[in-house]
Motif scaffolding. Structure first.
Motif, PDB file in Angstrom:
ATOM      1  N   GLN A  33     -53.624 -49.038  22.237  1.00 16.02           N
ATOM      2  CA  GLN A  33     -54.292 -50.263  22.699  1.00 16.02           C
ATOM      3  C   GLN A  33     -54.557 -50.213  24.202  1.00 16.02           C
ATOM      4  OE1 GLN A  33     -51.541 -53.304  21.502  1.00 16.02           O
ATOM      5  NE2 GLN A  33     -52.512 -53.602  19.515  1.00 16.02           N
ATOM      6  N   SER A  34     -53.579 -49.725  24.954  1.00 20.45           N
ATOM      7  CA  SER A  34     -53.694 -49.681  26.412  1.00 20.45           C
ATOM      8  C   SER A  34     -54.794 -48.734  26.869  1.00 20.45           C
ATOM      9  CB  SER A  34     -52.372 -49.246  27.045  1.00 20.45           C
ATOM     10  OG  SER A  34     -51.340 -50.116  26.682  1.00 20.45           O
TER      11      SER A  34
ATOM     12  N   ARG B   5     -51.178 -52.097  35.082  1.00 26.90           N
ATOM     13  CA  ARG B   5     -52.213 -52.364  34.075  1.00 26.90           C
ATOM     14  C   ARG B   5     -51.584 -52.788  32.757  1.00 26.90           C
ATOM     15  NH1 ARG B   5     -57.418 -51.160  35.016  1.00 26.90           N
ATOM     16  NH2 ARG B   5     -57.788 -51.452  32.798  1.00 26.90           N
ATOM     17  N   PHE B   6     -52.433 -53.316  31.896  1.00 23.49           N
ATOM     18  CA  PHE B   6     -52.046 -53.704  30.547  1.00 23.49           C
ATOM     19  C   PHE B   6     -51.356 -52.536  29.848  1.00 23.49           C
ATOM     20  CE2 PHE B   6     -53.071 -53.551  26.018  1.00 23.49           C
ATOM     21  CZ  PHE B   6     -52.570 -54.766  25.587  1.00 23.49           C
ATOM     22  N   GLY B   7     -50.209 -52.791  29.272  1.00 33.95           N
ATOM     23  CA  GLY B   7     -49.491 -51.802  28.482  1.00 33.95           C
ATOM     24  C   GLY B   7     -48.405 -51.050  29.213  1.00 33.95           C
TER      25      GLY B   7
ATOM     26  N   GLY C   1     -57.344 -47.740  25.071  1.00 32.80           N
ATOM     27  CA  GLY C   1     -58.615 -48.343  24.655  1.00 32.80           C
ATOM     28  C   GLY C   1     -59.086 -49.405  25.625  1.00 32.80           C
ATOM     29  N   LYS C   2     -58.165 -50.256  26.029  1.00 31.85           N
ATOM     30  CA  LYS C   2     -58.495 -51.315  26.994  1.00 31.85           C
ATOM     31  C   LYS C   2     -58.871 -50.707  28.346  1.00 31.85           C
ATOM     32  CE  LYS C   2     -56.719 -55.747  28.668  1.00 31.85           C
ATOM     33  NZ  LYS C   2     -58.057 -56.331  28.694  1.00 31.85           N
ATOM     34  N   LEU C   3     -58.169 -49.663  28.753  1.00 23.60           N
ATOM     35  CA  LEU C   3     -58.487 -48.966  30.004  1.00 23.60           C
ATOM     36  C   LEU C   3     -59.929 -48.460  29.976  1.00 23.60           C
ATOM     37  CD1 LEU C   3     -57.659 -47.562  32.709  1.00 23.60           C
ATOM     38  CD2 LEU C   3     -56.889 -45.636  31.288  1.00 23.60           C
TER      39      LEU C   3
ATOM     40  N   ASP D  97     -62.353 -49.494  28.127  1.00 22.81           N
ATOM     41  CA  ASP D  97     -63.294 -50.621  28.037  1.00 22.81           C
ATOM     42  C   ASP D  97     -63.466 -51.340  29.372  1.00 22.81           C
ATOM     43  OD1 ASP D  97     -63.690 -50.169  25.355  1.00 22.81           O
ATOM     44  OD2 ASP D  97     -62.325 -51.767  24.688  1.00 22.81           O
ATOM     45  N   ASP D  98     -62.370 -51.499  30.126  1.00 22.18           N
ATOM     46  CA  ASP D  98     -62.385 -52.378  31.303  1.00 22.18           C
ATOM     47  C   ASP D  98     -62.628 -51.674  32.629  1.00 22.18           C
ATOM     48  OD1 ASP D  98     -61.774 -54.324  29.466  1.00 22.18           O
ATOM     49  OD2 ASP D  98     -59.692 -54.570  30.105  1.00 22.18           O
ATOM     50  N   GLU D  99     -62.130 -50.466  32.775  1.00 20.10           N
ATOM     51  CA  GLU D  99     -62.172 -49.796  34.090  1.00 20.10           C
ATOM     52  C   GLU D  99     -63.459 -49.004  34.245  1.00 20.10           C
ATOM     53  OE1 GLU D  99     -61.681 -49.186  37.607  1.00 20.10           O
ATOM     54  OE2 GLU D  99     -59.864 -50.091  36.757  1.00 20.10           O
TER      55      GLU D  99
END
Length: 107
Positions: free
Chosen positions: A60-61, A10-12, A63-65, A67-69
Motif C-alpha cells: 500500500q505504501s 511518509r505513509f506506511g 503504491g501510494k508513493l 501515486d502521490d510523489e
C-alpha cells in the motif's frame, strides 16, 4: 533515514516501524520459549502474521508513493527506505523459522 536525508515521515513508514518492533518483541519471546521448551509455536505464528501485515502495508505504501510523489529522486529514496523496513520483518520470520527448526530437531 539520515542517509537519504528524509526529513518527513511518509505513509506506511511509521506503521512498518511498529510492525518491526512487534516482530522483534515476538522473536525475543520465542527465544525465551525455546529455552523453556514450551510455547514457541504461538510466537512463530504471530511473527508470520506480522510479516504478512508488513507485506500488505509495504504494498500500500509503495503504491501510494508512486501515486502521490512527483519527484523521481524522492520516489527512489522512499522506495528503498520502505523496502528496508519491510525486509526487517522478513528477517524476523527467518529467525522464527530457524527457531522452529531447532525445536523440531532437538525438542
Amino acid at each position: 533515514m539520515r542517509l537519504y536525508r528524509l526529513d518527513a515521515v511518509r505513509f506506511g513508514a511509521r506503521e512498518l516501524a511498529r510492525i518491526i518492533t512487534a516482530s522483534t518483541d515476538q522473536v525475543r519471546l520465542a527465544v525465551g520459549a525455546l529455552e523453556q521448551n514450551k510455547g514457541l509455536t504461538t510466537h512463530a505464528v504471530e511473527i508470520n502474521r506480522l510479516e504478512n501485515e508488513a507485506d500488505r502495508v509495504h504494498q500500500q505504501s509503495v503504491g501510494k508513493l508512486f501515486d502521490d510523489e512527483r519527484d523521481p529522486i524522492l520516489v527512489m529514496k522512499w522506495k528503498e527506505a520502505l523496502d528496508f523496513l519491510e525486509d526487517a520483518t522478513d528477517r524476523c520470520e527467518d529467525v522464527a523459522n530457524v527457531l522452529e527448526g531447532v525445536m523440531v530437531k532437538h525438542g
